[in-house]
Design an enzyme around this catalytic site. Sequence first.
Site, PDB file in Angstrom:
ATOM      1  CG  ASP A  45      43.911  42.877  12.007  1.00 26.76           C
ATOM      2  OD1 ASP A  45      43.688  44.061  11.948  1.00 26.76           O
ATOM      3  OD2 ASP A  45      43.015  42.325  13.190  1.00 26.76           O
ATOM      4  CG  ASP A  58      58.363  42.261  20.118  1.00 24.39           C
ATOM      5  OD1 ASP A  58      60.095  42.034  20.014  1.00 24.39           O
ATOM      6  OD2 ASP A  58      57.907  42.599  20.989  1.00 24.39           O
ATOM      7  CG  HIS A  76      42.153  46.686  13.736  1.00 28.22           C
ATOM      8  ND1 HIS A  76      42.484  45.844  13.100  1.00 28.22           N
ATOM      9  CD2 HIS A  76      42.029  47.646  14.238  1.00 28.22           C
ATOM     10  CE1 HIS A  76      41.606  45.477  14.533  1.00 28.22           C
ATOM     11  NE2 HIS A  76      40.937  46.691  14.996  1.00 28.22           N
ATOM     12  CG  ASN A 111      62.181  36.599  28.885  1.00 23.08           C
ATOM     13  OD1 ASN A 111      62.735  38.223  29.186  1.00 23.08           O
ATOM     14  ND2 ASN A 111      63.450  35.688  29.073  1.00 23.08           N
ATOM     15  CB  VAL A 133      31.788  31.220  17.001  1.00 22.60           C
ATOM     16  CG1 VAL A 133      32.012  32.667  16.933  1.00 22.60           C
ATOM     17  CG2 VAL A 133      32.634  30.887  14.860  1.00 22.60           C
ATOM     18  CB  SER A 143      39.731  45.023  17.795  1.00 24.75           C
ATOM     19  OG  SER A 143      39.136  45.447  17.078  1.00 24.75           O
TER      20      SER A 143
END
Length: 830
Positions: A273, A282, A307, A320, A428, A491
Amino acid sequence: PRAPPEPIIVQLKQSLRLAPDLKAQLDDLATLERNLGVTVEKRWAGGKYLELLSFPAAYTQAEALAVVAQLRAAPSLEKVVAASAFNLEFQSGDFARGFAPSDDIPEAALRGLDAERVAREAVAAPVPPVVEGTYVPNHIIVRWKDEYVWQAAETGFQDKVAGMNNEAGCTVIYERNVGTEWTQTLEFDSDKESVPEKLSRYGASDWVDYVQPDYIYSGEVTSGGPGFPGPLAPTAVPNDFGYPSQTSFPIISAPAAWDITTGNQNLIVAVGDTGANIAHPDFAPNLATGHRNFISNNSNVADDNGHGSNVAAILGAQGNNAGQYLAGVAWDTSLLFLKVLNSQNRGTSCSIAAGIDYAYQSGHKAIAINLSLMSLQPSSSLDFEERRAIRNAKANDMVVVAIAGNQGVNSDLSNNLVSPGNIPVDNVVTVGATNQSDGRAIFTPAQGGGASNFGRYRVELGAPGVEILGLTQTASGSSNPQSYSIYSGTSQAAPHVTGTLELIKSRYPWESYSGLIDRVAMSTDDVPALTNVFRTGGRLNASKALMKRTLIRNLSTRAKVESGDRIVIGGFIVGGCRQADGSPCPGSLRVIIRGLGPSLPPLSVARLDNPKITLNNSSGQPIFANDDWNNLPADQRNDLIASGIPPTDPREAAMVVTLAPGAYTVLLESQDGQEGVGLFEIYEFEGNTNEQARLLNVSTRCPVGLGDEVAIAGAILGDPAQANDPVPKRRLLSFGKGPSLTSMGVSGVLPNPSLEVRDSTGALIDSNDQWKDFDGTSTGLEDKLTENNIAPSDINESAVWPAFRPGSYTFVMQGAGGATGIGLIELFEK
């Protein structure tokens, strides 16, 4: 008269195909075959090198088995397979290119160097000078033919390529040269020629396998930008600050999935991406090593668009973790960030294929790559360079999760194809977007407009894709709105599926790419609004995807039993798992096999009076035989009685055997020469729960007549108690074949088999006469069969591919137009 032993198929070791002494090895094999008295009837050269061998008519079965044993010991051979088991050990595509014994086989075919080109004929390449799509104006991508790349240094081919590129006035800006695979991305300084003209120049060379534009891709999204989680609900599990606003997770039953597993940080998942902030609280706990930027060719994967951060957070934000930010579908994973899209959310064939190649390399071995991107607009052609990379990903056991796109078009139409989502390689999985009400997502003007693409045959399943909360490059505090983004689009749907695949792999670490996809596809929640919209007719359910599979419990075939070639030959495969070296996982399956006749319901024709069954391995060597179940060894007889399904007539045959993973055949024939309708049947015994050793495939070769002499196969899927429970479905790919048996030396074949499947009430579920019609006007499924080497070799053969709930089903094969002959009915997981 006694029938001669059945022919056998031998396979040359794959490791010898590119060996310098290949010709000498084949000469030695030919000498051995002559000395053993066998005759080469036919040869095939493609992905495998195979030979069909026949025995002299005078040979006894014992003499034939002695020959088989000597061939199995031959150092040049990989397999020796009885012709009746050809469909168990080989794929139909392995027989696509046959040669007579006297034919000269071209070097490229003999060595398997052109096998990939033969197998990818399902989708045509762009034909210069007409080129669809949007592409980089001064780039093209060339793949050189494997047969020239092989030993390129010795033959001077590398110098020839350099000379051709120099004459064309271009620079190699990226290349992949591994084994016999050599692709180059070429950049031209001059605008003297258009891209179609450049394609024509290179496409005219016999050295070139394919040439294509360097297509432009987009990280497909309808809208997005910084967003705030909104009013927070009371603290929930997980304790992440924004989790209460991650409303898509309850829809896919993620909390229930987390009760089972939250993932595994030893599992690498790639995100191709716009990048992400590897220092983000995170992401930092969930990082692989070796992140790569394929736009700037360095290791800086910072997200300069937004994105990628949104997508990666949905997939694998640490969950968490002391109330910070968000949770991902997989709380615990190792994210490999691959920057394949630039700051404008654009990438190219070259950058994306390079990212795919990088993800499966030995230093990473990602189990999956999320590609929330697609070619800029749908067209009638697919990207060959993407397909090359995806094929290699399949060979390295990596799933490619791709998006359906946001143009609102029907992907089953031939001019609405997108790459990589519609590339028909079976690793795929293509994901469409659903809204909060489980309908196909149609995006409002405020969300950017458009709608999720759909396709009954080309889009596998749906997942939430409307106003999905994610992270941004900036990590300025959990309560800061600038730390969050909200995007809508396919996406955002895709990473829900990718994260679920990681959870499945953590729960079932032995699963291959196909097993992971099967579990996620067969566990969708049925949604009426998605019927015929996505192939599964459903939306992702992460919790159900972690349940045990719905296993095949019983398969049977009723057909006419005659003599010689016209007996019933049942075949089946025990398996379900492969180790790293390709060998089956350890384990065994205890099965009951029965051969019935006298106890069948009254028919309009004779029933088989005195059936006999013989269990063979795939080489044709006998393992066990029985013609009267009362004569079984005491332990088998007692087990059979305890099972509750002993034959009801003493003349009927049965056995209870424990089998290692592998392929087996069962001969159902008459003990006394009388012809009649009999039943071959196999059951799992003792309620098998070992998913690594299960029934994968059952086939039957038999005479197919009219009326009560048609071939009828039955299947029991799952357990009766499951029938109305929310358990995963089971997909069976089923073929009715006849013409293709001719290549195995079978005469009198069924010329035009038709196939239908019915449920336990007799209601018709599906039917087909010619396999190229089984996906209607689409070619979505037929492309997959062809690409993955399993398409029937004759258009008159039939196929159905439905998904079933637990229960009992019947498959009927007969000749279209009242024809009769020997046919093959196959049912297997796919």
